[in-house]
Design a protein around this motif. Structure first.
Motif, PDB file in Angstrom:
ATOM      1  N   SER A   3      47.278  -9.618  15.402  1.00 53.36           N
ATOM      2  CA  SER A   3      47.295  -9.022  16.732  1.00 53.36           C
ATOM      3  C   SER A   3      48.607  -9.356  17.452  1.00 53.36           C
ATOM      4  O   SER A   3      49.117  -8.559  18.216  1.00 53.36           O
ATOM      5  N   GLY A   6      51.088  -7.165  16.352  1.00 50.65           N
ATOM      6  CA  GLY A   6      50.774  -5.883  16.977  1.00 50.65           C
ATOM      7  C   GLY A   6      51.389  -5.750  18.359  1.00 50.65           C
ATOM      8  O   GLY A   6      51.999  -4.741  18.683  1.00 50.65           O
ATOM      9  N   PHE A 212      51.106   1.147  13.887  1.00 55.20           N
ATOM     10  CA  PHE A 212      49.992   2.083  13.667  1.00 55.20           C
ATOM     11  C   PHE A 212      48.761   1.633  14.436  1.00 55.20           C
ATOM     12  O   PHE A 212      48.034   2.460  14.994  1.00 55.20           O
ATOM     13  N   VAL A 213      48.523   0.308  14.445  1.00 59.60           N
ATOM     14  CA  VAL A 213      47.359  -0.212  15.165  1.00 59.60           C
ATOM     15  C   VAL A 213      47.437   0.207  16.623  1.00 59.60           C
ATOM     16  O   VAL A 213      46.475   0.704  17.202  1.00 59.60           O
ATOM     17  N   VAL A 214      48.600   0.039  17.213  1.00 59.11           N
ATOM     18  CA  VAL A 214      48.773   0.389  18.621  1.00 59.11           C
ATOM     19  C   VAL A 214      48.700   1.915  18.792  1.00 59.11           C
ATOM     20  O   VAL A 214      48.051   2.421  19.709  1.00 59.11           O
ATOM     21  N   LEU A 216      47.171   4.213  17.040  1.00 49.97           N
ATOM     22  CA  LEU A 216      45.861   4.832  16.859  1.00 49.97           C
ATOM     23  C   LEU A 216      44.839   4.357  17.885  1.00 49.97           C
ATOM     24  O   LEU A 216      43.762   4.926  18.007  1.00 49.97           O
ATOM     25  N   GLY A 221      42.380   2.377  15.297  1.00 50.47           N
ATOM     26  CA  GLY A 221      43.293   1.285  14.994  1.00 50.47           C
ATOM     27  C   GLY A 221      42.719   0.207  14.104  1.00 50.47           C
ATOM     28  O   GLY A 221      43.445  -0.652  13.635  1.00 50.47           O
ATOM     29  N   TRP A 222      41.410   0.254  13.885  1.00 49.82           N
ATOM     30  CA  TRP A 222      40.778  -0.847  13.153  1.00 49.82           C
ATOM     31  C   TRP A 222      41.159  -0.867  11.685  1.00 49.82           C
ATOM     32  O   TRP A 222      41.274  -1.921  11.082  1.00 49.82           O
ATOM     33  N   LEU A 225      44.468  -2.378  11.178  1.00 48.33           N
ATOM     34  CA  LEU A 225      44.352  -3.785  11.561  1.00 48.33           C
ATOM     35  C   LEU A 225      43.771  -4.594  10.404  1.00 48.33           C
ATOM     36  O   LEU A 225      44.273  -5.665  10.065  1.00 48.33           O
TER      37      LEU A 225
END
Lengths: 262, 114
Positions: A3, A6, A212-214, A216, A221-222, A225
């Motif tokens: 995270s 992220g 990508f996490v941010v 989506l 985003g999971w 992640l």
């Protein structure tokens, strides 16, 4: 871990994505910038963030080995140091044999320094020294030149026999010697490129997937992640493995110079 | 463990020695196994980089010699194929060494599969 990477990705995305949409800048983490500008007669010798992290790595290794090694019954920290010592000691005995004993400090220092650089590079917001080819190439080149000098010191001009394969017709020799010399010159290149490419590719991948996490958001985003968590584990493996491979190859080259058989 | 007390101390020492040897052997075997698994990734990458960097060195050397002697493009033309050959040579040597290592490991303990 994931995270935090992220959020860093989000920051860089926000910085550069002024026109809306998602802009990923995964190479931002590799930028070298001077912390203390030093100019030596027109030569830029500034103390940069790369220098800083090299110093931190060297200090971390020194601290691990100096302050952790007092007791007869080892604690956790001392165990780490002793494990590393035994690891490299066994490796050198397997690859070189007893002749390699005098070179243990060199290999051990090299291994611990690269390992520390790689591992400290996994800390968010840190700088991965080994992701710059000039640093890995400098290390590989010093190993290469040192080993070549050592070979000539041990065997004199006979060291050149390394480039002459046995049992070959004389007509073929010029061609084969050229190929052998190129093969020998490959060593520092492959040694440095391997370490540098692994570190840079891994860290770039981490950054891209963090973005990508941010991008989506909460809905999608999971999945990246989860991938990030697994990939971070893999990156730790690679960080160790590449330090190990560097040490192994240095041992193999040292063995070629000391024992000379092929 | 009750009969341990009846034996003379040298017997017990001998037994301890045997146990230590067994433990050390098991330890060594475990080490090698994890090494083998861990370096598979490293070995694959090594082969790829060795193959490519030899070509790069051949091309670089040829280009440099041409630039130095003004013989463009002859050294480049000669040294590039030599670089490719050197790449193949690197990979073959690596594969041979790896094969020898694996065979030696199998000889050491035949009951352990790869």
């Amino acid at each position: 871990m994931a995270s935090e990477e992220g959020t860093h990705g989000a920051e860089t995305a926000a910085e550069h994505g002024a026109g809306g949409g998602l802009a990923i800048d995964p190479m931002h983490q590799f930028e070298v910038h001077p912390l203390i500008p030093i100019n030596l007669g027109g030569l830029d010798a500034s103390f940069t963030n790369a220098s800083l992290w090299m110093v931190i790595s060297a200090l971390a290794v020194s601290a691990l080995l100096l302050f952790g090694s007092k007791k007869l019954v080892p604690g956790r920290l001392q165990s780490v140091g002793e494990l590393a010592y035994e690891f490299i000691s066994n490796l050198m005995r397997d690859v070189i044999g007893e002749k390699g004993r005098p070179f243990f400090p060199f290999i051990f220092t090299l291994f611990m320094f690269i390992l520390a650089c790689n591992m400290l590079g996994m800390v968010p917001y840190s700088f991965t020294v080994t992701s710059h080819i000039i640093i890995t190439f400098a290390m590989a080149l010093s190993v290469f030149i040192g080993v070549t000098i050592l070979g000539f010191m041990k065997h004199g001009i006979g060291f050149l026999k390394l480039f002459v394969p046995s049992g070959i017709p004389v007509v073929m020799l010029p061609l084969l010697v050229v190929i052998e010399v190129i093969s020998y010159l490959t060593r520092p290149v492959s040694l440095s490129v391997r370490l540098f490419a692994n570190m840079m590719a891994g860290h770039t991948m981490l950054k891209v997937f963090a973005a990508f996490v941010v991008g989506l958001g909460v809905v999608g985003g999971w999945m990246p992640l989860a991938f990030m968590v697994a990939f971070t584990g893999l990156e730790f493996l690679v960080a160790f493995l590449q330090a190990y491979v560097f040490a192994v190859l240095t041992c193999i080259y040292l063995n070629d110079a000391l024992n000379m058989h092929h | 463990m009750a009969d341990d007390r009846d034996k003379s101390s040298s017997d017990r020492l001998g037994e301890l020695d045997k146990r230590l040897k067994r433990a050390r052997k098991a330890d060594l075997r475990g080490d090698q196994q994890t090494n083998g698994r861990g370096t598979a990734l490293g070995l694959g990458f090594r082969i790829a980089v060795d193959l490519v960097s030899a070509v790069a060195v051949g091309v670089g050397l040829g280009y440099f010699l041409d630039w130095l002697l003004g013989t463009s493009p002859w050294f480049l033309l000669i040294l590039m194929p030599c670089g490719m050959a050197a790449g193949i040579l690197n990979v073959m040597r690596l594969a041979k060494a790896e094969e020898a290592r694996r065979l030696a490991e199998q000889d050491k303990d035949p009951d352990e599969g790869p």
